[in-house]
Design a protein around this motif. Sequence first.
Motif, PDB file in Angstrom:
ATOM      1  N   THR A 208       0.855  -1.196   0.000  1.00 17.40           N
ATOM      2  CA  THR A 208       0.000   0.000   0.000  1.00 17.40           C
ATOM      3  C   THR A 208       0.891   1.246   0.000  1.00 17.40           C
ATOM      4  O   THR A 208       1.893   1.316   0.700  1.00 17.40           O
ATOM      5  N   SER A 374     -12.963   4.817  -6.005  1.00 21.25           N
ATOM      6  CA  SER A 374     -12.249   3.769  -5.300  1.00 21.25           C
ATOM      7  C   SER A 374     -12.557   2.491  -6.071  1.00 21.25           C
ATOM      8  O   SER A 374     -13.630   1.918  -5.926  1.00 21.25           O
ATOM      9  N   GLY A 376     -11.333  -1.256  -8.182  1.00 20.90           N
ATOM     10  CA  GLY A 376     -10.416  -2.398  -8.207  1.00 20.90           C
ATOM     11  C   GLY A 376      -9.645  -2.454  -9.518  1.00 20.90           C
ATOM     12  O   GLY A 376     -10.181  -2.127 -10.581  1.00 20.90           O
ATOM     13  N   ASP A 394      -4.581  -8.176  -6.272  1.00 21.54           N
ATOM     14  CA  ASP A 394      -5.588  -7.575  -5.375  1.00 21.54           C
ATOM     15  C   ASP A 394      -5.309  -6.116  -5.020  1.00 21.54           C
ATOM     16  O   ASP A 394      -5.065  -5.789  -3.859  1.00 21.54           O
ATOM     17  N   GLY A 395      -5.329  -5.256  -5.972  1.00 17.89           N
ATOM     18  CA  GLY A 395      -5.075  -3.835  -5.710  1.00 17.89           C
ATOM     19  C   GLY A 395      -6.297  -2.972  -5.970  1.00 17.89           C
ATOM     20  O   GLY A 395      -7.200  -3.333  -6.730  1.00 17.89           O
ATOM     21  N   LEU A 396      -6.301  -1.827  -5.319  1.00 13.80           N
ATOM     22  CA  LEU A 396      -7.432  -0.903  -5.422  1.00 13.80           C
ATOM     23  C   LEU A 396      -6.862   0.511  -5.454  1.00 13.80           C
ATOM     24  O   LEU A 396      -5.966   0.836  -4.683  1.00 13.80           O
ATOM     25  N   SER A 435      -4.129   0.781  -2.629  1.00  8.68           N
ATOM     26  CA  SER A 435      -4.270  -0.069  -1.443  1.00  8.68           C
ATOM     27  C   SER A 435      -4.085  -1.510  -1.890  1.00  8.68           C
ATOM     28  O   SER A 435      -4.739  -1.961  -2.829  1.00  8.68           O
ATOM     29  N   ALA A 436      -3.179  -2.197  -1.217  1.00 12.63           N
ATOM     30  CA  ALA A 436      -2.942  -3.600  -1.581  1.00 12.63           C
ATOM     31  C   ALA A 436      -2.564  -4.366  -0.324  1.00 12.63           C
ATOM     32  O   ALA A 436      -3.252  -4.244   0.679  1.00 12.63           O
ATOM     33  N   LYS A 437      -1.439  -5.071  -0.362  1.00 14.59           N
ATOM     34  CA  LYS A 437      -1.148  -5.956   0.785  1.00 14.59           C
ATOM     35  C   LYS A 437      -0.798  -5.152   2.045  1.00 14.59           C
ATOM     36  O   LYS A 437      -0.369  -4.020   1.979  1.00 14.59           O
TER      37      LYS A 437
ATOM     38  N   LYS B 223      -4.810  -2.682   4.499  1.00 18.93           N
ATOM     39  CA  LYS B 223      -5.459  -3.920   4.950  1.00 18.93           C
ATOM     40  C   LYS B 223      -6.012  -3.739   6.362  1.00 18.93           C
ATOM     41  O   LYS B 223      -5.326  -3.216   7.237  1.00 18.93           O
ATOM     42  N   MET B 403     -11.989  -4.475  -1.724  1.00 23.47           N
ATOM     43  CA  MET B 403     -11.640  -5.255  -2.912  1.00 23.47           C
ATOM     44  C   MET B 403     -10.977  -6.551  -2.490  1.00 23.47           C
ATOM     45  O   MET B 403     -10.310  -6.581  -1.458  1.00 23.47           O
ATOM     46  N   VAL B 451      -8.575  -5.770   1.876  1.00 25.15           N
ATOM     47  CA  VAL B 451      -8.026  -4.555   1.253  1.00 25.15           C
ATOM     48  C   VAL B 451      -9.134  -3.510   1.141  1.00 25.15           C
ATOM     49  O   VAL B 451     -10.167  -3.747   0.527  1.00 25.15           O
ATOM     50  N   VAL B 452      -8.895  -2.352   1.769  1.00 24.03           N
ATOM     51  CA  VAL B 452      -9.896  -1.284   1.786  1.00 24.03           C
ATOM     52  C   VAL B 452      -9.263  -0.019   1.205  1.00 24.03           C
ATOM     53  O   VAL B 452      -8.115   0.312   1.527  1.00 24.03           O
TER      54      VAL B 452
END
Lengths: 437, 455
Positions: A208, A374, A376, A394-396, A435-437, B223, B403, B451-452
């Motif tokens: 992130t 926001s 994905g 898995d990213g946003l 935003s990710a891991k 997270k 997500m 994940v937010v």
Amino acid sequence: METLLRKTEKISDESEVFFNESRSCTLSVENGTLKNLGGNMTGGYAIRIIRKKNLGSSYLNNLRNREAAVDGAVLSLAGKVGAEFSFPGQSKIASIESYDKRVESLNYSDLLENSEEISNYLEGEVKGQLNLYNGFNRKNVRIINSGGLDRKARTSYVYSAIHMIYPKTSNGVYQSFYSVGPKKIKKKLLDEILETYKATIPTVEVSTGNYPVLFMTDALFPILWRIFEGANGKNLFKNTSPLTGKAGKHVFSESISVINNPLDTAQVNPCAFDDEGVSTRKLKIIDRGVFKSCFVNLDYAAKLNMKPTGTGFRSEFFMPGNPIRTQPVPLLKHMSFATGKDKFGDMVGSMARGIIVSDIIGPHSGNILNGDFSVGLAPGYFVKNGEIVGRVKDGLISGNIYELLKEVAGIEDRVHFPDDPNGNPSMLFDGVRVSAK
Amino acid sequence: MAEEIEKFIHFSKVDFIDIRYETKTETQMQYSSKELKEVGSNITDGYAVRILHRGGMAGMAVTDFKDIKEAIGLLMGAARLASSKNKKPVKLAPAPATKANVKPKLANDPRKVPMEEKLDILKTYNGLILDQPDIKGTELKYFEVNRQKHYMNSEGTDISEELMTVGIAGEISAKRGTQVRNVRVSIGGATGMASLLNRNDVFVKKVKIARKLLDAKSIKGGKYDVILNPAMTGVFAHEAFGHLSEADGIEDKAQFRKRMRVGAKLGSENITIIADSTMPGNLGFYRYDDEGVAVRPITLIEKGVLKGRLHSRKTAASFNESITGHCIAEDHGHLPIIRMGNIYVKPGKFKFSELLEAAKDGLYLCDAKGGQTNGENFTFGTQYGYRVRNGELGEMILDTNLMGNLFTTLKKIRAADNELVFCERGGCGKGVQYNIKSAHGGPNMLITGAVVGGE
């Protein structure tokens, strides 16, 4: 249709009849299996009447029962929906040809042939799975009203969409191509998509943080949607838009221009008139960072005391819906960012650690009116030292367009995929929150 | 009309044909802030025709009865093409020939309520919202959709079913300076007008939330351990897992289909997801799908193990599994596709306070604001939320998005409380179709490490 108009004229001060007819065929080839052979032969009529400054409306999908539709319009007058506007009269409009007669003779075999040509070219190259979607559509629209207006248009399009799915997943690289008639996809474009697909098979875990992010054509859709809501005459009238009182002022970086040009025949479904019969024109929404013009239908043009902008359409921005069942609303159907001066490769090359967003999911989530987004990554490619090294796991990405568009790091010098229905140049921004891991 | 359709079915020289004739009555009224924008009630009708011939299947939606013959001709050509190209012929899983006539059970039939009365209800709720401080706008709509479907096929099935959906739904905008905050509001369902009466509390609660959001702050993206409220859990069941349980989405994704085999351990022990459109009064209730198959409850995941999926007759045959009755069209303008009717997460045994304690430092995310999936990845928005600190609810936070990847997220579900709440308004877009009877529900549910999005 004329009979229907005559019946409505008898019970109103002004009236309008809108007709829409569509014929389409679609098929897909998924993992080599031919499926989803479908289509439609559908159509219908919508009526609007104005009596004593009140609006009545109804719709029907065949002319068997005209009286019921007229009665329905009269019944809806009882709600006293205000109508401060008049329907337009006949006037000269631009002549646009967006119809290819060859579409009339297309059939399922032609669609399959197109799919096979693409799959033969890509044979053995897609390690996961190749899905192809093909179709064509012919549409007739006619609007007549009691003021003597009679507008007709016919349009056609043919589309192909390619989905290269990553091994053992259901996600992949997706690209669609639209044209007015049958048109082969350039091998060069197929090569580019394939090259990207191959380079992004590995997944990359990203922390992130803030990164330079390059938005490609389809990824710009949520950004444009929020500009659309801000510049919408309806939201300005309601005083719920952040652009209220900002006309003529700088709201974005000087390098940003947003145009709506229905007369551009290079776009899908160009049109010389909107669904209220008003002639369309090129409209600068944002001109070099300045909020130049809102857009309206006849209703909000009257409310905001401005000239109609030719942007009253029977559709929704996200899911088009059935035009017969939808009232005309202010809508931009031909909206895009203006091109800039930067080469796509140079923008990618400039990123030490960055992300290219090819497509997104969730554009309709979030506080759209406020400009928040926001979404994905679906997928987003990770760039290291100017090279694509994989796809983000898995990213946003999130932010607010009124902040994001104040600083632009680069705008591509061309529309990246010219036949993409969302044809835009790619745009690079620094410091986008991921935003990710 | 039924006799004419029967003739087409009888004389068509194909292996299988079905025709669904449908009339749809829609009543709509809409306020945009103080302005009434639309009032009307309309009836449309049309046909959806499908054929299966020599292993090839094709279908078309047709408005005019006179076009059906031409449509069948085109579909014959399409079916022949498919049968000549595909190695594996399309088969339909057997379904009993059924004759039925189903009427909805309504508490106060909306069709018997005068238009003026409906408008008055809408106007009252709209006025109630606009009277509150900081509220600058509404988009509030009354909708009433009545589908009268008549399905017939060449196997002898002849079913009429009527479905009624009614509701008031929309968006409330609060504004201070240039900051605009909005929340969604909805009441209604499949039980009739009674669900719309005496519901001031719902609108007042949402107005309070919209106003409080003007002072709320964004969270930092990253997270978090999150508790989803029942509305969010329902959307999670729908977006994160439900779409992948629709068999048409994975039927021809060979590699992915292996991962989704029945018996596969996909999630933690704490997750059980059920699809059940047989619950009387639920928004997603129906008796027969648009292939004439009776719908039945399906356990999709039980304690993390894949137990079943939603089928059309075609996919049931392809997977060699039983028919489930989930092939649904938006209306007469569309062919049926596999759809969730009502999907929910089974409640757990915990109390809400125990979920908060378990989350310790995290987020409580409330009420959905749209979601989407592209297969195994999903995203969905929340209208508002709260920080959770030391196991207690803290300050309100702004709307955000969550997500994730289905397979990773299902394993991170730690607990659910003992509540079960179903939505009053559903809705799901798939392809070009919108299913207003797509319903969902669930308890409060704790997911770790989600994940937010945020600042």
